[in-house]
Each structure stands twice: as C-alpha cells, then as structure tokens.
Design a protein around this motif. Sequence first.
Motif, PDB file in Angstrom:
ATOM      1  N   VAL A   1       7.053 -20.568  19.373  1.00  0.00           N
ATOM      2  CA  VAL A   1       7.638 -21.665  20.142  1.00  0.00           C
ATOM      3  C   VAL A   1       8.904 -22.132  19.435  1.00  0.00           C
ATOM      4  CG1 VAL A   1       7.286 -23.986  21.052  1.00  0.00           C
ATOM      5  CG2 VAL A   1       5.370 -22.386  20.953  1.00  0.00           C
ATOM      6  N   THR A   2       9.972 -22.289  20.192  1.00  0.00           N
ATOM      7  CA  THR A   2      11.200 -22.880  19.668  1.00  0.00           C
ATOM      8  C   THR A   2      11.190 -24.345  20.083  1.00  0.00           C
ATOM      9  OG1 THR A   2      12.373 -20.795  19.904  1.00  0.00           O
ATOM     10  CG2 THR A   2      13.719 -22.779  19.697  1.00  0.00           C
ATOM     11  N   TRP A   3      11.036 -25.226  19.090  1.00  0.00           N
ATOM     12  CA  TRP A   3      10.918 -26.657  19.350  1.00  0.00           C
ATOM     13  C   TRP A   3      12.284 -27.332  19.320  1.00  0.00           C
ATOM     14  CZ3 TRP A   3       6.438 -28.403  21.090  1.00  0.00           C
ATOM     15  CH2 TRP A   3       5.263 -27.720  20.765  1.00  0.00           C
ATOM     16  N   GLU A   4      12.496 -28.266  20.253  1.00  0.00           N
ATOM     17  CA  GLU A   4      13.681 -29.127  20.249  1.00  0.00           C
ATOM     18  C   GLU A   4      13.476 -30.217  19.194  1.00  0.00           C
ATOM     19  OE1 GLU A   4      16.479 -28.994  22.286  1.00  0.00           O
ATOM     20  OE2 GLU A   4      15.719 -27.087  23.038  1.00  0.00           O
ATOM     21  N   ASP A   5      14.557 -30.914  18.841  1.00  0.00           N
ATOM     22  CA  ASP A   5      14.421 -32.075  17.972  1.00  0.00           C
ATOM     23  C   ASP A   5      13.527 -33.094  18.661  1.00  0.00           C
ATOM     24  OD1 ASP A   5      16.120 -30.992  16.053  1.00  0.00           O
ATOM     25  OD2 ASP A   5      17.901 -32.002  16.863  1.00  0.00           O
ATOM     26  N   PRO A   6      12.801 -33.911  17.874  1.00  0.00           N
ATOM     27  CA  PRO A   6      11.892 -34.891  18.480  1.00  0.00           C
ATOM     28  C   PRO A   6      12.624 -35.932  19.335  1.00  0.00           C
ATOM     29  CG  PRO A   6      11.432 -34.644  16.148  1.00  0.00           C
ATOM     30  CD  PRO A   6      12.710 -33.908  16.419  1.00  0.00           C
ATOM     31  N   PHE A   7      11.968 -36.340  20.403  1.00  0.00           N
ATOM     32  CA  PHE A   7      12.400 -37.461  21.215  1.00  0.00           C
ATOM     33  C   PHE A   7      11.553 -38.638  20.760  1.00  0.00           C
ATOM     34  CE2 PHE A   7      13.278 -33.749  23.793  1.00  0.00           C
ATOM     35  CZ  PHE A   7      14.542 -34.019  24.293  1.00  0.00           C
ATOM     36  N   CYS A   8      12.196 -39.663  20.201  1.00  0.00           N
ATOM     37  CA  CYS A   8      11.446 -40.774  19.611  1.00  0.00           C
ATOM     38  C   CYS A   8      11.755 -42.092  20.295  1.00  0.00           C
ATOM     39  CB  CYS A   8      11.775 -40.899  18.136  1.00  0.00           C
ATOM     40  SG  CYS A   8      11.306 -39.451  17.174  1.00  0.00           S
ATOM     41  N   GLY A   9      10.708 -42.857  20.519  1.00  0.00           N
ATOM     42  CA  GLY A   9      10.846 -44.225  21.001  1.00  0.00           C
ATOM     43  C   GLY A   9      10.708 -45.152  19.815  1.00  0.00           C
ATOM     44  N   GLU A  10      10.292 -46.361  20.074  1.00  0.00           N
ATOM     45  CA  GLU A  10      10.083 -47.313  18.992  1.00  0.00           C
ATOM     46  C   GLU A  10       8.823 -46.948  18.229  1.00  0.00           C
ATOM     47  OE1 GLU A  10      10.256 -51.357  20.258  1.00  0.00           O
ATOM     48  OE2 GLU A  10      11.909 -50.945  21.629  1.00  0.00           O
ATOM     49  N   GLY A  11       8.833 -47.201  16.954  1.00  0.00           N
ATOM     50  CA  GLY A  11       7.669 -46.909  16.131  1.00  0.00           C
ATOM     51  C   GLY A  11       7.503 -45.427  15.901  1.00  0.00           C
ATOM     52  N   ASN A  12       6.284 -44.942  16.026  1.00  0.00           N
ATOM     53  CA  ASN A  12       5.963 -43.551  15.719  1.00  0.00           C
ATOM     54  C   ASN A  12       5.759 -42.700  16.961  1.00  0.00           C
ATOM     55  OD1 ASN A  12       6.024 -43.985  12.941  1.00  0.00           O
ATOM     56  ND2 ASN A  12       3.938 -44.748  12.952  1.00  0.00           N
ATOM     57  N   SER A  13       6.301 -43.095  18.091  1.00  0.00           N
ATOM     58  CA  SER A  13       6.059 -42.346  19.323  1.00  0.00           C
ATOM     59  C   SER A  13       7.109 -41.248  19.493  1.00  0.00           C
ATOM     60  CB  SER A  13       6.066 -43.288  20.531  1.00  0.00           C
ATOM     61  OG  SER A  13       7.304 -43.980  20.597  1.00  0.00           O
ATOM     62  N   CYS A  14       6.939 -40.161  18.766  1.00  0.00           N
ATOM     63  CA  CYS A  14       7.880 -39.049  18.836  1.00  0.00           C
ATOM     64  C   CYS A  14       7.198 -37.824  19.451  1.00  0.00           C
ATOM     65  CB  CYS A  14       8.381 -38.677  17.444  1.00  0.00           C
ATOM     66  SG  CYS A  14       9.368 -39.948  16.652  1.00  0.00           S
ATOM     67  N   TYR A  15       7.867 -37.236  20.423  1.00  0.00           N
ATOM     68  CA  TYR A  15       7.354 -36.046  21.089  1.00  0.00           C
ATOM     69  C   TYR A  15       8.355 -34.917  20.940  1.00  0.00           C
ATOM     70  CZ  TYR A  15       3.955 -39.149  23.169  1.00  0.00           C
ATOM     71  OH  TYR A  15       2.943 -40.050  23.345  1.00  0.00           O
ATOM     72  N   ARG A  16       7.854 -33.700  20.958  1.00  0.00           N
ATOM     73  CA  ARG A  16       8.718 -32.524  20.909  1.00  0.00           C
ATOM     74  C   ARG A  16       8.434 -31.652  22.119  1.00  0.00           C
ATOM     75  NH1 ARG A  16       9.351 -29.871  15.171  1.00  0.00           N
ATOM     76  NH2 ARG A  16      11.357 -29.352  16.091  1.00  0.00           N
ATOM     77  N   ILE A  17       9.489 -31.084  22.653  1.00  0.00           N
ATOM     78  CA  ILE A  17       9.397 -30.137  23.755  1.00  0.00           C
ATOM     79  C   ILE A  17       9.853 -28.794  23.226  1.00  0.00           C
ATOM     80  CG2 ILE A  17      10.338 -29.518  26.014  1.00  0.00           C
ATOM     81  CD1 ILE A  17      10.564 -32.501  26.600  1.00  0.00           C
ATOM     82  N   GLY A  18       9.139 -27.746  23.597  1.00  0.00           N
ATOM     83  CA  GLY A  18       9.494 -26.409  23.145  1.00  0.00           C
ATOM     84  C   GLY A  18       9.314 -25.383  24.243  1.00  0.00           C
TER      85      GLY A  18
END
Length: 65
Positions: free
Chosen positions: A4-21
């Motif tokens: 999987v080639t992951w994109e940089d994380p998409f982060c909201g406030e706090g620790n809510s970071c998601y990655r799309i790959g």
Amino acid sequence: MTTVTWEDPFCGEGNSCYRIGVDTEGGSYIAVAGQEAVYVSDTADALRQLIRDIKAGKADHLLAD
C-alpha cells in the motif's frame, strides 16, 4: 503480499489522523495514522465515490455536536 502506498495523514484537532492509501491492483485503504496494519479496504472507485459524497455534504450529519 499487497503493498500500500499511503498518503500523508489527514489530521483534525487532537489525535484524529487518518491515512488513505492505494495499491497497484486498484485497491484503496483507510487507516488511523500509526495503525496502518488495521484498515478498511475497497476499490479505488469506491474511494473516489466516498470522497465525492463527503465533499457533497452527505456525511455532514456525522459532524453534528
């Protein structure tokens, strides 16, 4: 094994970071940043439609306080 080639994380406030790959076979993946071994997967077309629907506001009800 799928790579999987992951994109940089998409982060909201706090620790809510998601990655799309994506992989080379047309698969798409969504994971919590730092926990990429556990993911939701579907086709790249499904990911594109999900992004379109989110941009169109179809998930706005999930953001209500």
